[in-house]
Design a protein around this motif. Structure first.
Motif, PDB file in Angstrom:
ATOM      1  N   TYR A 158       0.854  -1.194   0.000  1.00  0.00           N
ATOM      2  CA  TYR A 158       0.000   0.000   0.000  1.00  0.00           C
ATOM      3  C   TYR A 158       0.886   1.238   0.000  1.00  0.00           C
ATOM      4  CZ  TYR A 158      -3.530   3.416   1.248  1.00  0.00           C
ATOM      5  OH  TYR A 158      -4.356   4.511   1.252  1.00  0.00           O
ATOM      6  N   THR A 159       0.470   2.273  -0.738  1.00  0.00           N
ATOM      7  CA  THR A 159       1.255   3.495  -0.822  1.00  0.00           C
ATOM      8  C   THR A 159       0.335   4.702  -0.956  1.00  0.00           C
ATOM      9  OG1 THR A 159       2.831   4.718  -2.202  1.00  0.00           O
ATOM     10  CG2 THR A 159       1.454   3.109  -3.318  1.00  0.00           C
ATOM     11  N   ASN A 160       0.800   5.857  -0.509  1.00  0.00           N
ATOM     12  CA  ASN A 160       0.053   7.100  -0.701  1.00  0.00           C
ATOM     13  C   ASN A 160       0.160   7.596  -2.139  1.00  0.00           C
ATOM     14  OD1 ASN A 160      -0.843   7.319   1.978  1.00  0.00           O
ATOM     15  ND2 ASN A 160       1.081   8.246   2.623  1.00  0.00           N
ATOM     16  N   ALA A 161       1.103   7.069  -2.875  1.00  0.00           N
ATOM     17  CA  ALA A 161       1.286   7.465  -4.276  1.00  0.00           C
ATOM     18  C   ALA A 161       0.123   6.956  -5.123  1.00  0.00           C
ATOM     19  CB  ALA A 161       2.600   6.922  -4.809  1.00  0.00           C
ATOM     20  N   ASP A 162      -0.275   7.764  -6.097  1.00  0.00           N
ATOM     21  CA  ASP A 162      -1.325   7.369  -7.035  1.00  0.00           C
ATOM     22  C   ASP A 162      -0.677   6.543  -8.134  1.00  0.00           C
ATOM     23  OD1 ASP A 162      -3.908   7.289  -7.942  1.00  0.00           O
ATOM     24  OD2 ASP A 162      -4.218   9.430  -7.727  1.00  0.00           O
ATOM     25  N   ALA A 163      -0.457   5.259  -7.846  1.00  0.00           N
ATOM     26  CA  ALA A 163       0.372   4.430  -8.719  1.00  0.00           C
ATOM     27  C   ALA A 163      -0.410   3.725  -9.825  1.00  0.00           C
ATOM     28  CB  ALA A 163       1.129   3.399  -7.886  1.00  0.00           C
ATOM     29  N   TRP A 164      -1.711   3.918  -9.902  1.00  0.00           N
ATOM     30  CA  TRP A 164      -2.503   3.155 -10.869  1.00  0.00           C
ATOM     31  C   TRP A 164      -2.122   3.482 -12.314  1.00  0.00           C
ATOM     32  CZ3 TRP A 164      -5.491   4.861 -14.867  1.00  0.00           C
ATOM     33  CH2 TRP A 164      -5.816   6.224 -14.888  1.00  0.00           C
ATOM     34  N   VAL A 165      -1.539   4.670 -12.567  1.00  0.00           N
ATOM     35  CA  VAL A 165      -1.231   5.063 -13.946  1.00  0.00           C
ATOM     36  C   VAL A 165      -0.051   4.285 -14.537  1.00  0.00           C
ATOM     37  CG1 VAL A 165      -2.187   7.383 -13.701  1.00  0.00           C
ATOM     38  CG2 VAL A 165       0.208   6.968 -13.111  1.00  0.00           C
ATOM     39  N   LEU A 166       0.874   3.835 -13.692  1.00  0.00           N
ATOM     40  CA  LEU A 166       2.092   3.191 -14.195  1.00  0.00           C
ATOM     41  C   LEU A 166       1.815   1.931 -15.017  1.00  0.00           C
ATOM     42  CD1 LEU A 166       4.494   3.630 -11.124  1.00  0.00           C
ATOM     43  CD2 LEU A 166       4.293   5.059 -13.174  1.00  0.00           C
ATOM     44  N   PRO A 167       0.923   1.027 -14.579  1.00  0.00           N
ATOM     45  CA  PRO A 167       0.690  -0.188 -15.379  1.00  0.00           C
ATOM     46  C   PRO A 167       0.111   0.071 -16.763  1.00  0.00           C
ATOM     47  CG  PRO A 167      -0.092  -0.482 -13.130  1.00  0.00           C
ATOM     48  CD  PRO A 167       0.216   0.971 -13.290  1.00  0.00           C
ATOM     49  N   PHE A 168      -0.552   1.230 -16.961  1.00  0.00           N
ATOM     50  CA  PHE A 168      -1.204   1.497 -18.242  1.00  0.00           C
ATOM     51  C   PHE A 168      -0.289   2.220 -19.235  1.00  0.00           C
ATOM     52  CE2 PHE A 168      -4.733   0.749 -15.409  1.00  0.00           C
ATOM     53  CZ  PHE A 168      -5.617   0.026 -16.197  1.00  0.00           C
ATOM     54  N   PHE A 169       0.904   2.584 -18.803  1.00  0.00           N
ATOM     55  CA  PHE A 169       1.817   3.317 -19.687  1.00  0.00           C
ATOM     56  C   PHE A 169       2.132   2.506 -20.947  1.00  0.00           C
ATOM     57  CE2 PHE A 169       6.064   4.464 -21.188  1.00  0.00           C
ATOM     58  CZ  PHE A 169       5.948   5.841 -21.306  1.00  0.00           C
ATOM     59  N   ASN A 170       2.370   1.220 -20.799  1.00  0.00           N
ATOM     60  CA  ASN A 170       2.748   0.386 -21.947  1.00  0.00           C
ATOM     61  C   ASN A 170       1.599   0.145 -22.921  1.00  0.00           C
ATOM     62  OD1 ASN A 170       5.325   0.262 -20.979  1.00  0.00           O
ATOM     63  ND2 ASN A 170       5.341  -1.930 -20.564  1.00  0.00           N
ATOM     64  N   ASP A 171       0.383   0.533 -22.564  1.00  0.00           N
ATOM     65  CA  ASP A 171      -0.753   0.360 -23.467  1.00  0.00           C
ATOM     66  C   ASP A 171      -0.873   1.491 -24.484  1.00  0.00           C
ATOM     67  OD1 ASP A 171      -1.423  -1.972 -22.262  1.00  0.00           O
ATOM     68  OD2 ASP A 171      -3.192  -1.241 -21.228  1.00  0.00           O
ATOM     69  N   MET A 172      -0.121   2.570 -24.293  1.00  0.00           N
ATOM     70  CA  MET A 172      -0.210   3.691 -25.226  1.00  0.00           C
ATOM     71  C   MET A 172       0.402   3.302 -26.572  1.00  0.00           C
ATOM     72  SD  MET A 172       0.392   7.181 -23.026  1.00  0.00           S
ATOM     73  CE  MET A 172       2.114   6.845 -22.669  1.00  0.00           C
ATOM     74  N   ASN A 173      -0.148   3.829 -27.627  1.00  0.00           N
ATOM     75  CA  ASN A 173       0.306   3.512 -28.982  1.00  0.00           C
ATOM     76  C   ASN A 173       1.509   4.382 -29.345  1.00  0.00           C
ATOM     77  OD1 ASN A 173       0.379   2.358 -31.542  1.00  0.00           O
ATOM     78  ND2 ASN A 173      -1.097   3.816 -32.389  1.00  0.00           N
ATOM     79  N   ILE A 174       2.619   4.127 -28.649  1.00  0.00           N
ATOM     80  CA  ILE A 174       3.861   4.864 -28.857  1.00  0.00           C
ATOM     81  C   ILE A 174       5.025   3.871 -28.799  1.00  0.00           C
ATOM     82  CG2 ILE A 174       3.031   7.071 -27.956  1.00  0.00           C
ATOM     83  CD1 ILE A 174       4.256   6.362 -25.273  1.00  0.00           C
ATOM     84  N   ASP A 175       6.203   4.329 -29.197  1.00  0.00           N
ATOM     85  CA  ASP A 175       7.371   3.442 -29.188  1.00  0.00           C
ATOM     86  C   ASP A 175       7.848   3.139 -27.769  1.00  0.00           C
ATOM     87  OD1 ASP A 175       7.438   3.325 -31.958  1.00  0.00           O
ATOM     88  OD2 ASP A 175       8.751   5.073 -32.130  1.00  0.00           O
ATOM     89  N   ALA A 176       7.700   4.092 -26.874  1.00  0.00           N
ATOM     90  CA  ALA A 176       8.210   3.944 -25.504  1.00  0.00           C
ATOM     91  C   ALA A 176       7.477   2.836 -24.758  1.00  0.00           C
ATOM     92  CB  ALA A 176       8.063   5.259 -24.757  1.00  0.00           C
ATOM     93  N   LYS A 177       8.250   1.940 -24.152  1.00  0.00           N
ATOM     94  CA  LYS A 177       7.686   0.862 -23.344  1.00  0.00           C
ATOM     95  C   LYS A 177       8.579   0.651 -22.124  1.00  0.00           C
ATOM     96  CE  LYS A 177       4.528   0.053 -26.434  1.00  0.00           C
ATOM     97  NZ  LYS A 177       3.144   0.542 -26.212  1.00  0.00           N
ATOM     98  N   LEU A 178       7.964   0.551 -20.959  1.00  0.00           N
ATOM     99  CA  LEU A 178       8.726   0.251 -19.755  1.00  0.00           C
ATOM    100  C   LEU A 178       9.230  -1.194 -19.816  1.00  0.00           C
ATOM    101  CD1 LEU A 178       6.456   1.835 -16.993  1.00  0.00           C
ATOM    102  CD2 LEU A 178       8.564   2.779 -17.939  1.00  0.00           C
TER     103      LEU A 178
END
Length: 225
Positions: A158-178
């Motif tokens: 558990y964290t105070n950080a709003d971390a839900w956005v990180l898993p969806f980064f790789n779903d963007m239609n761009i070259d960058a992938k974690l």
């Protein structure tokens, strides 16, 4: 005449201070850096570092620190906001200028874990107190897959950080992938701190949260067009 000159000077002084404050407000200082260690299916090992601004709950991903520069030569950074908006700063080689592009992640925030995630009753601490931050307590879950024989053990903290956005980064239609693919089934304030997934045909992928440490990483939105 002297009074008018004085008033005009005061106006200029105030305006200069106002525009300076405006410019300063466009500068964002990321004061935390979160680091994970990983090993992919090919046996390649590395580290992935992501910056955080705790007051605004912003994340900053840079190609060099996150480990995907070879896939994305033009991007400077990605700013992830808790509302799912992503600002991509990149270098326009044609016009030799810094540009910005706006993306929107799907607001698919989970309220609870899926039913195939089973708590194991085990926990482990992650992090390093020498960096000035407390360790995070991760609880272990096993994931059962219906259509494959893969086996996953994952620890969530558990964290105070709003971390839900990180898993969806790789779903963007761009070259960058974690290099790390976080599970997208996590509730808003949970972060994956360890995962080991073993494939049925052999091989595995794994990562582990290393630490949070203090830093100062500035970006200036005024530089972008």
């Amino acid at each position: 005449m002297g009074t008018r000159v004085l008033l005009f000077s005061l106006v200029l002084c105030f305006w200069g201070h106002f525009t300076s404050a405006q410019k300063t407000s466009s500068s964002i200082n990321f004061t935390e850096v979160w680091v994970w260690e990983y090993e992919n299916a090919d046996g390649k090992k590395g580290e992935m570092a992501i910056y955080r601004e705790p007051k605004l709950n912003y994340w900053l991903i840079t190609p060099d620190d996150a480990g995907f520069r070879e896939k994305d030569e033009m991007s400077l950074w990605f700013l992830l906001k808790p509302n799912g908006e992503v600002l991509q700063a990149y270098l326009d080689a044609v016009h030799s200028s810094k540009q910005i592009m706006i993306h929107q992640l799907p607001l698919d925030i989970k309220r609870k874990l899926p039913g195939n995630w089973k708590a194991r009753g085990k926990s482990e601490y992650f992090g390093d107190t020498h960096t000035g931050f407390p360790k995070m307590k991760g609880k272990e879950y096993h994931i059962r897959y219906e259509k494959s024989n893969e086996k996953t053990s994952i620890y969530l903290a558990y964290t105070n950080a709003d971390a839900w956005v990180l898993p969806f980064f790789n779903d963007m239609n761009i070259d960058a992938k974690l290099p790390i693919r976080f599970p997208k089934d996590l509730p808003k304030n949970f972060v994956a701190v360890k995962e080991v997934t073993e494939y049925a045909e052999g091989g595995s992928v794994q990562y582990r949260f290393k630490n949070i440490s203090h830093t100062e990483y500035y970006i200036d939105l005024n530089e972008l067009k």
